[in-house]
Design an enzyme around this catalytic site. Structure first.
Site, PDB file in Angstrom:
ATOM      1  N   GLY A  93       3.155   9.000  -4.434  1.00 23.19           N
ATOM      2  CA  GLY A  93       1.721   8.894  -4.750  1.00 23.19           C
ATOM      3  C   GLY A  93       1.481   8.499  -6.193  1.00 23.19           C
ATOM      4  N   ARG A  96       0.332   8.939 -12.019  1.00 26.57           N
ATOM      5  CA  ARG A  96      -0.315   8.695 -13.327  1.00 26.57           C
ATOM      6  C   ARG A  96      -1.347   7.595 -13.208  1.00 26.57           C
ATOM      7  NH1 ARG A  96       3.977   5.046 -16.738  1.00 26.57           N
ATOM      8  NH2 ARG A  96       5.035   4.104 -14.960  1.00 26.57           N
ATOM      9  N   GLY A 129       2.170  11.789 -16.716  1.00 24.87           N
ATOM     10  CA  GLY A 129       0.981  11.056 -16.280  1.00 24.87           C
ATOM     11  C   GLY A 129       0.572   9.924 -17.206  1.00 24.87           C
ATOM     12  N   ASP A 256       7.867   1.866  -2.101  1.00 22.34           N
ATOM     13  CA  ASP A 256       6.550   2.151  -2.683  1.00 22.34           C
ATOM     14  C   ASP A 256       6.118   1.040  -3.633  1.00 22.34           C
ATOM     15  OD1 ASP A 256       8.877   3.530  -3.908  1.00 22.34           O
ATOM     16  OD2 ASP A 256       7.511   3.835  -5.579  1.00 22.34           O
ATOM     17  N   ASP A 266       4.025  -3.750  -9.792  1.00 16.90           N
ATOM     18  CA  ASP A 266       4.862  -2.844 -10.591  1.00 16.90           C
ATOM     19  C   ASP A 266       5.966  -3.543 -11.361  1.00 16.90           C
ATOM     20  OD1 ASP A 266       3.594  -0.499 -10.516  1.00 16.90           O
ATOM     21  OD2 ASP A 266       5.026   0.554  -9.235  1.00 16.90           O
TER      22      ASP A 266
END
Ligand code: AMP
Ligand code: MG
Length: 496
Positions: A93, A96, A129, A256, A266
């Protein structure tokens, strides 16, 4: 919290939050003590129909820093699972990050606005985070480069320094928040998470949402969920082929980090090849070379197998039938990938069609590059000179120039065989073989300067990368490979 919709120009929709309860948690950003706008992506702001002046205003920066929630936004942390380096984590999930909501851009496309580095969420798993300036600017630089190369990608609307320091292996670093724009943040891992909840209705809702948002033609298929799987498989085959053709190494192709939309997402330990070598790994955390350049197509297929597993309950009433249907499509992945790659290679070589023997022609060239450690970007760009009658820029990249000459003769004969006018082919090639890619040494140099407070090198680099096909005087150093000493020891570190 202040609301600033009127002044910042945001008009948020929240279809994910409305339709996919169970796949997120409402959450608020931690806030930044001293926000300072480092980058505002004006071309992207224009695409989104946002006013750059409003975004640069204190109210706009407050939104981009997570200090104000714009009117109409419902920030949420999205839930997802993921196979990381092959091992499954059921609950990753947004540790951050927060999805602010969706905006409809000037072309009518729905785009997510997402803050990354905005503080711990219920998915933070003990981490802080936060994000550092360098890695968030890397997302911006590489995202803009990929976009300009025509490769589907998420992009940065803004990077804001938070005024905080974050502790990383390298010591205390300036913190930052990235505003990421994506077709969506649906990942293979989102489906893995939904499948794990043991609620077929939730999984179906997610699949219906993905179909409507990204692959609407699947809705009309006899089996919409199988058609969804096939559409994602095709999108990923096309995407990874594009990566391979420009020498891009994602570096952390976990499930992910694989989107349902087919966008690259990402940019952590990513890098571009200098010397062509399929075994190249730059990531400091990829000890086994799982995500090496040459492994990327196979990893994409492996990730798609995990996607298929998550979808199984939707594919057929009978599990064996579902497995059979998914396996049949999955086994078509290598052929779809090869087709996408060949089509790109056809264009890189200036050919109008892909004929028998062209596979071998391309393979022989790549083998030559590998054996001689030739720079991938420089060589393909130099081929248009060869077509124009000046072989030197290409052959000078080789130690054994005779070997290149032999190959070039075959290639020119092949060009002539389809009746191509060589000058026309050369011009077309210059439109697909970039002069400028985000070379690792240039990116590192720019990020180091930015971390030290000087943003000029990042701005200049982004400016160069936004017109990758247009050779411009004075920019020679941006086209050159890394000094040998840099290349040999280069490692990138995960973008945390
Ligand atoms: P990534 O490797 O960036 O794709 O992240 C993998 C997972 O780790 C995701 O669930 C992220 O949200 C989480 N994560 C990475 N860095 C941090 C951080 N500094 N704080 C909290 N969560 C993080
Ligand atoms: Mg990720």
């Amino acid at each position: 919290m202040v609301t600033v919709a009127a002044r910042s120009g945001f008009a948020f929709e929240n279809t994910y939050a409305e339709r996919l309860e169970g796949l997120y948690q409402p959450w608020q950003a931690a806030g930044a003590p001293e926000p300072r706008l480092l980058v505002l992506n004006e071309p992207l702001a224009a695409e989104l129909g946002l006013d750059p002046g409003a975004l640069r205003s204190p109210d706009g920066v407050a939104v981009l820093a997570g200090n104000a929630v714009p009117e109409g936004a419902t920030p949420i942390a999205q839930a997802y699972s993921g196979h990381q380096f092959g091992g499954f984590s059921p609950r990753l999930g947004d540790g951050r990050a927060l999805l602010l909501g969706e905006v409809i851009d000037v072309a009518g496309r729905r785009r997510d606005l997402h803050l990354k580095g905005s503080g711990r969420t219920p998915f933070a798993r003990g981490a802080d985070g936060k994000a550092a300036v360098g890695p968030m600017l890397r997302e911006h630089v590489v995202g803009e480069a990929m976009h300009a190369l025509g490769i589907p990608t998420t992009r940065a609307l803004a990077v804001v320094a938070t005024g905080e320091q974050v502790l990383r292996d390298a010591g205390l670093l300036p913190g930052a928040i990235l505003t990421r724009v994506a077709a969506s943040h649906l990942r293979v891992g989102t489906f893995q998470y939904a499948a794990l909840q043991g609620d077929p209705e939730l999984l179906r809702r997610l699949a219906d949402y993905a179909i409507a948002r990204h692959h609407p033609a699947a809705a009309d298929a006899a089996n919409p969920y199988l058609a969804l799987f096939e559409a994602v498989l095709d999108a990923q085959a096309a995407l990874v082929a594009r990566w391979m053709l420009v020498g891009f190494i994602h570096g952390v192709m976990n499930t992910d980090n694989m989107t349902i939309s087919g966008e690259t997402i990402d940019y952590g330990p990513c890098a571009f090849l200098d010397a062509y070598d399929p075994a190249t790994v730059y990531s400091s955390i990829d000890y086994a070379g799982r995500y090496a350049y040459g492994n990327q197509p196979a990893v994409a297929q492996w990730n798609l197998a995990r996607f298929a597993e998550a979808l199984l309950p939707l594919l057929a009433d009978d599990r064996d039938a579902a497995v059979e249907a998914a396996t049949a499509l999955l086994s078509a992945f290598p052929a779809r990938y090869d087709e996408a790659f060949a089509d790109g290679m056809r264009q890189k070589l200036g050919l109008r069609e892909w004929r028998d023997g062209d596979d071998e022609l391309a393979r022989d060239l790549l083998e030559l590059l590998r054996a001689e450690r030739v720079d991938l970007t420089s060589l393909f760009r130099a081929l248009s000179s060869v077509a124009r009658g000046d072989a030197a820029p290409a052959r000078d990249l080789f130690v054994d120039r005779d070997l290149f000459d032999l190959w070039a003769r075959r290639w020119l004969a092949r060009l002539d065989a389809e009746g191509a006018d060589r000058a026309g082919a050369a011009a077309a090639m210059d439109g697909v073989n970039p002069v400028y890619v985000p070379r690792n040494h240039l990116v590192e140099e720019a990020l180091a300067a930015a971390t030290g407070g000087d943003l000029e090198p990042v701005e200049r680099l982004v400016d160069v990368l936004r017109r990758p096909f247009e050779e411009r005087p004075g920019l020679e150093r941006y086209a050159e490979p890394a000094p040998e000493a840099f290349g040999a020891s280069y490692r990138t570190f995960c973008g945390t």
